[in-house]
Design an enzyme around this catalytic site. Sequence first.
Site, PDB file in Angstrom:
ATOM      1  N   ARG A  54       0.828  -1.212   0.000  1.00 45.78           N
ATOM      2  CA  ARG A  54       0.000   0.000   0.000  1.00 45.78           C
ATOM      3  C   ARG A  54       0.861   1.260   0.000  1.00 45.78           C
ATOM      4  O   ARG A  54       0.441   2.312   0.469  1.00 45.78           O
ATOM      5  CB  ARG A  54      -0.949   0.013   1.196  1.00 45.78           C
ATOM      6  CG  ARG A  54      -1.860  -1.203   1.291  1.00 45.78           C
ATOM      7  CD  ARG A  54      -2.796  -1.330   0.107  1.00 45.78           C
ATOM      8  NE  ARG A  54      -3.600  -2.524   0.231  1.00 45.78           N
ATOM      9  CZ  ARG A  54      -3.273  -3.712  -0.320  1.00 45.78           C
ATOM     10  NH1 ARG A  54      -2.165  -3.816  -1.050  1.00 45.78           N
ATOM     11  NH2 ARG A  54      -4.050  -4.754  -0.161  1.00 45.78           N
ATOM     12  N   SER A 111     -11.684  -1.175   2.829  1.00 45.70           N
ATOM     13  CA  SER A 111     -10.791  -1.582   3.923  1.00 45.70           C
ATOM     14  C   SER A 111     -10.221  -0.327   4.577  1.00 45.70           C
ATOM     15  O   SER A 111      -9.534   0.462   3.930  1.00 45.70           O
ATOM     16  CB  SER A 111      -9.655  -2.456   3.385  1.00 45.70           C
ATOM     17  OG  SER A 111     -10.172  -3.648   2.840  1.00 45.70           O
ATOM     18  N   GLU A 146      -5.781   3.141   5.989  1.00 41.11           N
ATOM     19  CA  GLU A 146      -5.467   2.984   4.572  1.00 41.11           C
ATOM     20  C   GLU A 146      -5.948   4.154   3.718  1.00 41.11           C
ATOM     21  O   GLU A 146      -5.207   4.633   2.860  1.00 41.11           O
ATOM     22  CB  GLU A 146      -6.056   1.666   4.036  1.00 41.11           C
ATOM     23  CG  GLU A 146      -5.714   1.420   2.592  1.00 41.11           C
ATOM     24  CD  GLU A 146      -6.084   0.006   2.136  1.00 41.11           C
ATOM     25  OE1 GLU A 146      -6.409  -0.142   0.937  1.00 41.11           O
ATOM     26  OE2 GLU A 146      -6.047  -0.921   2.961  1.00 41.11           O
TER      27      GLU A 146
END
Length: 341
Positions: free
Chosen positions: A165, A240, A334
């Site tokens: 990520r 998420s 995130e």
Amino acid sequence: MKIRKNVKISELTTMRLGGAARFVIEVESPEEVKKAFDFARERSLPTFALGGGANTIGHDEGFDGVIILNRIKGIEVIDETDQNLIIRGMGGEIWDDVVQFTSEKGWSGIEALTDIPGTLGAAPVQNIGAYGQDVAQVIEKVEAFDTETNQMATILPTEMGMGYRKTIFNHGPNAGRYFIVAVTLKLHKNRMTPPFYTSLQNYVDEHQVTDFSPMNIRLMVRKIRASKLPDPKSLASSGSFFKNVMLSDVEADTAEARGIQVYRGQNGKNQINSGWLIEQAGLKGQEFFGMRVSDKAALILINENAKSYADLARARQYIIDTVKEKFGFTLEQEPVEIINQ
């Protein structure tokens, strides 16, 4: 090029929070990208590039600048051999349409990334991944507008700093520097094979699946995701919300000795599913400050009736503190945030 004034960020993002952006510009061709940034530069305004808004959160005070929406469409086959398929897609293409395109052709590499919301241009920014696949495995190059040189640039994978990520597009000194116009991907014929990521393997075992073609992997993942994840069109969510916890091999051994579930990867890239930590901390299905931890997938934070970013921030901190106290791991958010500098 479409220019609008005072557009609520809550209308552009799936978490549905955020005040007004001073300007919002939709670009529909590569030529319009430079014009959009010139528009901002002439007014000395900051910019923020946005795709589908699924991984982005706005603040109550809005954004005193220009949000540039990538709406550039198109997919073309650059080359196709017995071994590989190379495609070039424009940044505004819906990501799942790209997955559908390659899966229908029988090519592997992104079929497990189906139903991840967002655009193709946003995919390299986060290095999206799921079920053992990620964009870093298939990306060939990115064509982007460089806001420092005011010109188009070609960026190769070796220059992207792609990790979990994390890329140069969202971390470090070059974060926000590039507006991704097109992405070239290289797919292959090698099919995914068992053992799969836990939830996918469970589905395979339960239904005794033996067809692991790209299209069937896509269909299975779609069913799994539909059973767990809320549709952002009906429930406000950014997907998420927390990154998984990354561990070295030694850290993974220690965690497993404590009874913690660890997904073992290659070269010391091991993960703990943050949703598992949140669930084990007793937070699954709970609601606080107008935000609810999904009762189907604890990694998902749903905006039930939160009125402000402050509500989200309090809910986020409560989850982080609770997991930290129980397990000793600090969860990391995130989604990115649109903030005034």
